[in-house]
Design a protein around this motif. Sequence first.
Motif, PDB file in Angstrom:
ATOM      1  N   ILE A  25      -6.716   3.772   9.374  1.00 43.21           N
ATOM      2  CA  ILE A  25      -5.348   4.282   9.448  1.00 43.21           C
ATOM      3  C   ILE A  25      -4.769   4.021  10.839  1.00 43.21           C
ATOM      4  N   ALA A  26      -5.540   4.349  11.852  1.00 38.95           N
ATOM      5  CA  ALA A  26      -5.075   4.184  13.230  1.00 38.95           C
ATOM      6  C   ALA A  26      -4.772   2.724  13.541  1.00 38.95           C
ATOM      7  N   LYS A  27      -5.621   1.824  13.077  1.00 42.28           N
ATOM      8  CA  LYS A  27      -5.414   0.398  13.329  1.00 42.28           C
ATOM      9  C   LYS A  27      -4.126  -0.088  12.689  1.00 42.28           C
ATOM     10  N   GLU A  28      -3.862   0.334  11.458  1.00 43.07           N
ATOM     11  CA  GLU A  28      -2.644  -0.091  10.762  1.00 43.07           C
ATOM     12  C   GLU A  28      -1.400   0.463  11.451  1.00 43.07           C
ATOM     13  N   VAL A  29      -1.448   1.727  11.851  1.00 44.20           N
ATOM     14  CA  VAL A  29      -0.308   2.309  12.555  1.00 44.20           C
ATOM     15  C   VAL A  29      -0.045   1.557  13.857  1.00 44.20           C
ATOM     16  N   ALA A  30      -1.108   1.279  14.610  1.00 44.15           N
ATOM     17  CA  ALA A  30      -0.953   0.573  15.877  1.00 44.15           C
ATOM     18  C   ALA A  30      -0.333  -0.802  15.683  1.00 44.15           C
ATOM     19  N   ASN A  31      -0.680  -1.469  14.589  1.00 47.19           N
ATOM     20  CA  ASN A  31      -0.123  -2.794  14.306  1.00 47.19           C
ATOM     21  C   ASN A  31       1.381  -2.756  14.078  1.00 47.19           C
TER      22      ASN A  31
ATOM     23  N   LEU B 299       3.445   9.890   8.950  1.00 44.36           N
ATOM     24  CA  LEU B 299       2.432  10.869   8.575  1.00 44.36           C
ATOM     25  C   LEU B 299       1.109  10.142   8.391  1.00 44.36           C
ATOM     26  N   VAL B 300       0.066  10.596   9.093  1.00 39.96           N
ATOM     27  CA  VAL B 300      -1.244   9.948   9.024  1.00 39.96           C
ATOM     28  C   VAL B 300      -2.252  10.950   8.460  1.00 39.96           C
ATOM     29  N   LEU B 301      -2.956  10.549   7.406  1.00 39.95           N
ATOM     30  CA  LEU B 301      -3.917  11.454   6.770  1.00 39.95           C
ATOM     31  C   LEU B 301      -4.915  10.669   5.949  1.00 39.95           C
ATOM     32  N   ASP B 302      -6.154  11.163   5.871  1.00 36.89           N
ATOM     33  CA  ASP B 302      -7.132  10.548   4.987  1.00 36.89           C
ATOM     34  C   ASP B 302      -7.015  11.168   3.599  1.00 36.89           C
TER      35      ASP B 302
ATOM     36  N   VAL C 133       9.211   8.975   6.824  1.00 35.74           N
ATOM     37  CA  VAL C 133       9.574   7.577   6.581  1.00 35.74           C
ATOM     38  C   VAL C 133       8.390   6.800   6.011  1.00 35.74           C
ATOM     39  N   LYS C 134       7.182   6.991   6.603  1.00 37.00           N
ATOM     40  CA  LYS C 134       6.002   6.277   6.132  1.00 37.00           C
ATOM     41  C   LYS C 134       4.800   7.218   6.099  1.00 37.00           C
ATOM     42  N   VAL C 135       3.963   7.028   5.088  1.00 36.31           N
ATOM     43  CA  VAL C 135       2.706   7.768   4.965  1.00 36.31           C
ATOM     44  C   VAL C 135       1.573   6.753   5.036  1.00 36.31           C
ATOM     45  N   PHE C 136       0.655   6.947   5.965  1.00 37.92           N
ATOM     46  CA  PHE C 136      -0.492   6.059   6.124  1.00 37.92           C
ATOM     47  C   PHE C 136      -1.745   6.781   5.651  1.00 37.92           C
ATOM     48  N   CYS C 137      -2.487   6.138   4.750  1.00 35.37           N
ATOM     49  CA  CYS C 137      -3.689   6.751   4.189  1.00 35.37           C
ATOM     50  C   CYS C 137      -4.690   5.657   3.841  1.00 35.37           C
ATOM     51  N   ASP C 138      -5.961   6.033   3.724  1.00 40.20           N
ATOM     52  CA  ASP C 138      -6.994   5.055   3.409  1.00 40.20           C
ATOM     53  C   ASP C 138      -7.107   4.783   1.920  1.00 40.20           C
ATOM     54  N   GLN C 139      -6.516   5.627   1.078  1.00 40.88           N
ATOM     55  CA  GLN C 139      -6.558   5.420  -0.378  1.00 40.88           C
ATOM     56  C   GLN C 139      -5.224   5.819  -0.986  1.00 40.88           C
ATOM     57  N   THR C 140      -4.971   5.329  -2.195  1.00 41.65           N
ATOM     58  CA  THR C 140      -3.778   5.752  -2.907  1.00 41.65           C
ATOM     59  C   THR C 140      -3.876   7.228  -3.268  1.00 41.65           C
ATOM     60  N   PRO C 141      -2.767   7.940  -3.308  1.00 39.92           N
ATOM     61  CA  PRO C 141      -2.802   9.377  -3.603  1.00 39.92           C
ATOM     62  C   PRO C 141      -2.958   9.640  -5.094  1.00 39.92           C
ATOM     63  N   PRO C 142      -3.210  10.892  -5.477  1.00 38.80           N
ATOM     64  CA  PRO C 142      -3.209  11.251  -6.903  1.00 38.80           C
ATOM     65  C   PRO C 142      -1.859  10.905  -7.538  1.00 38.80           C
TER      66      PRO C 142
ATOM     67  N   PHE D 191       4.614   4.373   1.237  1.00 36.84           N
ATOM     68  CA  PHE D 191       3.201   4.707   1.315  1.00 36.84           C
ATOM     69  C   PHE D 191       2.431   3.454   1.700  1.00 36.84           C
ATOM     70  N   VAL D 192       1.633   3.539   2.763  1.00 30.96           N
ATOM     71  CA  VAL D 192       0.872   2.395   3.267  1.00 30.96           C
ATOM     72  C   VAL D 192      -0.619   2.675   3.081  1.00 30.96           C
ATOM     73  N   VAL D 193      -1.275   1.874   2.252  1.00 35.41           N
ATOM     74  CA  VAL D 193      -2.714   1.984   2.074  1.00 35.41           C
ATOM     75  C   VAL D 193      -3.381   1.119   3.140  1.00 35.41           C
ATOM     76  N   CYS D 194      -4.214   1.724   3.963  1.00 36.81           N
ATOM     77  CA  CYS D 194      -4.771   1.046   5.132  1.00 36.81           C
ATOM     78  C   CYS D 194      -6.086   0.377   4.771  1.00 36.81           C
ATOM     79  N   ASP D 195      -6.202  -0.893   5.129  1.00 41.37           N
ATOM     80  CA  ASP D 195      -7.348  -1.722   4.791  1.00 41.37           C
ATOM     81  C   ASP D 195      -8.479  -1.479   5.779  1.00 41.37           C
ATOM     82  N   LYS D 196      -9.633  -1.053   5.294  1.00 38.11           N
ATOM     83  CA  LYS D 196     -10.763  -0.770   6.181  1.00 38.11           C
ATOM     84  C   LYS D 196     -11.266  -2.041   6.857  1.00 38.11           C
TER      85      LYS D 196
END
Length: 257
Positions: free
Chosen positions: A81-87, A204-207, A226-235, A249-254
């Motif tokens: 998540i942090a890497k994607e936000v930083a990009n 918003l950043v959350l796992d 404006v944007k939600v960053f997460c490692d997986q898609t939500p329910p 919604f941004v799904v962050c690539d590990k």
Amino acid sequence: MDLTARQAEISDLLRQEEFITVESLADKFNVTTQTVRRDINALCDYGQARRRHGGVEPLSTDGNLAYGTRQVLNRVAKRSIAKEVANQIPNGSSISLGIGTTPEMVVRSLLKHKNLKIYTNNLIIAQTASTNSSFEVYCSGGRIRSGDFDMVGSPVENFFNSYKTDFGIFGVAGVDMDGALLDFSDEEVQIRRVILDNCRESLLVLDHEKFGRVAHVRGGQIQEVVKVFCDQTPPSEISQIIIDSEAEFVVCDKELM
């Protein structure tokens, strides 16, 4: 506090169970009972748990986990998540950062940037950002919460109200299935709201484990950012809320780690 990832996960499990046996933990983590007992001893030494015959119970079920415990929970997800936000943040940006271990991880991923202006109420974030000599780092005053390394209260709200930043980055304790953002205290909610109100782009950043996690103070809705960053898609329920809104919604690539 320096908990291992397994010890932190046991601590998180104890938020959901009144008692967990040594044998069940050994089976879950595929380790010996002796290893589990050492983990339990460490958690008890750090005030995270209490030994009982044959197992362990939570010391307290109220409030959030200790900061040191949260730092090692879901580290792989938080790093992605942090890497994607930083990009997505250009050099020279101004950024308001709230409390939490995921915003802290974002700052660590931003350390190769240049000429950022950082505004925060978190001592660890301020200290980390200060290691980059090109950054301007501003930290609020206010009451320091023991063990959380952050400031809360009206001085913090006044601090964030004094600036209009390019980005506001914050986390939450949980997200309810109706999209409500949840935290453990009114002070946490107030600070998050004032950051959101005083930035041009809210992130918003959350796992994924935050979806459906129980916390008792409501403060806004997920579709307000404006944007939600997460490692997986939500329910599916939360996905539909985001689809029906203007939020992204941004799904962050590990693999970005």
